[in-house]
Motif scaffolding. Structure first.
Motif, mmCIF file in Angstrom:
data_model
loop_
_atom_site.group_PDB
_atom_site.id
_atom_site.type_symbol
_atom_site.label_atom_id
_atom_site.label_comp_id
_atom_site.label_asym_id
_atom_site.label_seq_id
_atom_site.Cartn_x
_atom_site.Cartn_y
_atom_site.Cartn_z
ATOM 1 N N LEU A 171 0.831 -1.203 0.000
ATOM 2 C CA LEU A 171 0.000 0.000 0.000
ATOM 3 C C LEU A 171 0.866 1.254 0.000
ATOM 4 O O LEU A 171 0.599 2.200 -0.753
ATOM 5 C CB LEU A 171 -0.925 0.006 1.214
ATOM 6 N N SER A 172 1.911 1.269 0.805
ATOM 7 C CA SER A 172 2.764 2.461 0.863
ATOM 8 C C SER A 172 3.453 2.709 -0.470
ATOM 9 O O SER A 172 3.606 3.865 -0.898
ATOM 10 C CB SER A 172 3.810 2.316 1.975
ATOM 11 N N ILE A 175 0.791 4.214 -2.843
ATOM 12 C CA ILE A 175 0.529 5.619 -2.513
ATOM 13 C C ILE A 175 1.666 6.499 -3.028
ATOM 14 O O ILE A 175 1.438 7.559 -3.626
ATOM 15 C CB ILE A 175 0.337 5.789 -0.995
ATOM 16 N N SER A 176 2.900 6.054 -2.820
ATOM 17 C CA SER A 176 4.066 6.803 -3.277
ATOM 18 C C SER A 176 4.111 6.884 -4.796
ATOM 19 O O SER A 176 4.415 7.941 -5.369
ATOM 20 C CB SER A 176 5.340 6.142 -2.755
ATOM 21 N N LYS A 179 1.536 9.360 -5.895
ATOM 22 C CA LYS A 179 1.944 10.705 -5.473
ATOM 23 C C LYS A 179 2.996 11.268 -6.421
ATOM 24 O O LYS A 179 2.995 12.471 -6.734
ATOM 25 C CB LYS A 179 2.488 10.655 -4.047
ATOM 26 N N SER A 184 -3.536 11.726 -5.698
ATOM 27 C CA SER A 184 -3.742 11.531 -4.265
ATOM 28 C C SER A 184 -4.076 10.080 -3.934
ATOM 29 O O SER A 184 -4.302 9.246 -4.824
ATOM 30 C CB SER A 184 -4.883 12.426 -3.788
ATOM 31 N N THR A 185 -4.166 9.807 -2.646
ATOM 32 C CA THR A 185 -4.582 8.466 -2.213
ATOM 33 C C THR A 185 -6.015 8.181 -2.641
ATOM 34 O O THR A 185 -6.347 7.046 -3.006
ATOM 35 C CB THR A 185 -4.442 8.345 -0.682
ATOM 36 N N LEU A 188 -5.833 7.133 -6.129
ATOM 37 C CA LEU A 188 -5.351 5.751 -6.188
ATOM 38 C C LEU A 188 -6.486 4.764 -6.017
ATOM 39 O O LEU A 188 -6.648 3.827 -6.823
ATOM 40 C CB LEU A 188 -4.291 5.523 -5.100
ATOM 41 N N LEU A 270 -5.392 -2.483 -0.769
ATOM 42 C CA LEU A 270 -6.293 -1.349 -0.535
ATOM 43 C C LEU A 270 -7.259 -1.620 0.614
ATOM 44 O O LEU A 270 -7.831 -0.686 1.175
ATOM 45 C CB LEU A 270 -7.090 -1.033 -1.806
ATOM 46 N N SER A 275 -4.763 2.813 5.595
ATOM 47 C CA SER A 275 -5.463 4.094 5.513
ATOM 48 C C SER A 275 -6.546 4.142 4.446
ATOM 49 O O SER A 275 -7.376 5.052 4.445
ATOM 50 C CB SER A 275 -4.441 5.215 5.234
ATOM 51 N N THR A 276 -6.554 3.174 3.549
ATOM 52 C CA THR A 276 -7.540 3.196 2.456
ATOM 53 C C THR A 276 -8.769 2.337 2.740
ATOM 54 O O THR A 276 -9.693 2.297 1.927
ATOM 55 C CB THR A 276 -6.886 2.721 1.140
#
Length: 322
Positions: A171-172, A175-176, A179, A184-185, A188, A270, A275-276
């Motif tokens: 996930l990280s 997100i990166s 970005k 944005s997330t 995504l 996800l 966070s998603t």
């Protein structure tokens, strides 16, 4: 002296006019071809409709091609260029080789468009329109595609290998990756909903169905039936990314994630306690919100570093520079 002042004033005005023109050229707009090619949209849609009628999977393939174009140095049609003895394109980059498909449909669209508006419509814009039409034809939403892109004269296999998210991403990492493209997330999670249509090859999900624990057992067993554990067997065998309605653009992909039936590792990330999670739950119960966020994200992605004005060219053949 007065003549000199007048000349300077004229040059200053001319400068600002040129800057204004340059800025206006850089703005994509849905009406870019409204005068120069008024039959553009029905012409593109007709070819896309025919291709999807022959094979529903093609809708997902054309949508994916647009992603892979935009994430590599912007939405410039570079993904369409063939390799030659003196030119290396992006088609043989690891994420694209023996995977990205639908190039012949883009060729067909280009041929049809050239008959009605020769030398006007870029391949980059054709790809953007085809992606939108693919979604809508498969019962998804529609939107006004911003146009005015021009085609790249270059491509980057190395950027394709670096910039495109892999099915093994955490996930990280996802997100990166988004970005880095200015997304944005929320973009995504919404754009990942494109996996509500299309299929994936066994080689991309084998590790998940045999080695991961956050997967529904019966789902894993079903996928294992056509994706053997041995890495040299069945690599090209297909499975739907959305187990319920693989040929309809809807929000059931997110319901699959909640049921731990995400086909790819990156899909299930996800909804893996991060966070998603909340947004996946929202989209799973609110298709209107998903559609709205997907449209917003698609338009935003289409704005990634387009070539406009006098940059690039309008290719005569999408597979090679003029």
């Amino acid at each position: 002296m007065a003549s000199y002042v007048s000349s300077v004033a004229f040059l200053i005005i001319a400068y600002f006019v040129m800057v204004s023109i340059g800025n206006s050229n850089a703005q994509l707009t849905p009406n870019f071809y409204s005068t120069s090619c008024p039959k553009l949209f029905p012409t593109v849609r007709s070819v896309v409709q025919s291709a999807i009628n022959k094979e529903a999977r093609m809708g997902g393939s054309l949508l994916r091609m647009f992603f892979h174009d935009c994430f590599v140095n912007g939405c410039d049609g570079s993904v369409l260029l063939d390799d030659t003895s003196t030119f290396t394109g992006e088609k043989n980059a690891f994420p694209n080789k023996n995977s990205l498909r639908g190039f012949e449909v883009i060729d067909q669209i280009k041929t049809a468009v050239e008959k009605i508006c020769p030398g006007i419509i870029s391949c980059a814009d054709i790809l953007a329109i085809a992606a939108r039409d693919s979604v809508n034809i498969l019962k998804g939403p529609t939107w006004n595609v911003k146009l005015g892109r021009r085609d790249a004269k270059t491509a980057s296999q190395s950027a394709a290998n670096t910039n495109l998210a892999a099915p093994t991403f955490s996930l990280s990492a996802l997100i990166s990756n988004f970005k880095n493209q200015g997304l944005s997330t929320t973009d995504l999670v919404a754009l990942s909903g494109a996996h509500t249509i299309g299929q994936a090859t066994c080689v991309t999900f084998r590790t998940r169905i045999y080695n991961e624990s956050n997967i529904d057992a019966s789902f894993a067993k079903t996928r294992q039936a056509t994706c053997p554990r041995a890495s040299n067997t069945g690599n090209a065998n297909l499975a739907p990314l959305d187990v319920q309605t693989p040929n309809n653009f809807d929000n059931l992909y997110y319901k699959d994630l909640i049921s731990q039936k995400g086909l790819l590792h990156s899909d299930q990330q996800l909804f893996s306690g991060g966070s998603t999670n909340a947004l996946v739950q929202t989209y799973s119960t609110n298709p209107a919100r998903f559609n709205a966020d997907f449209i917003t994200a698609m338009i935003k992605m289409g704005d990634i570093k387009p070539l406009t004005g006098t940059s690039g060219e309008v290719r005569k053949n999408c597979r090679k520079i003029n």
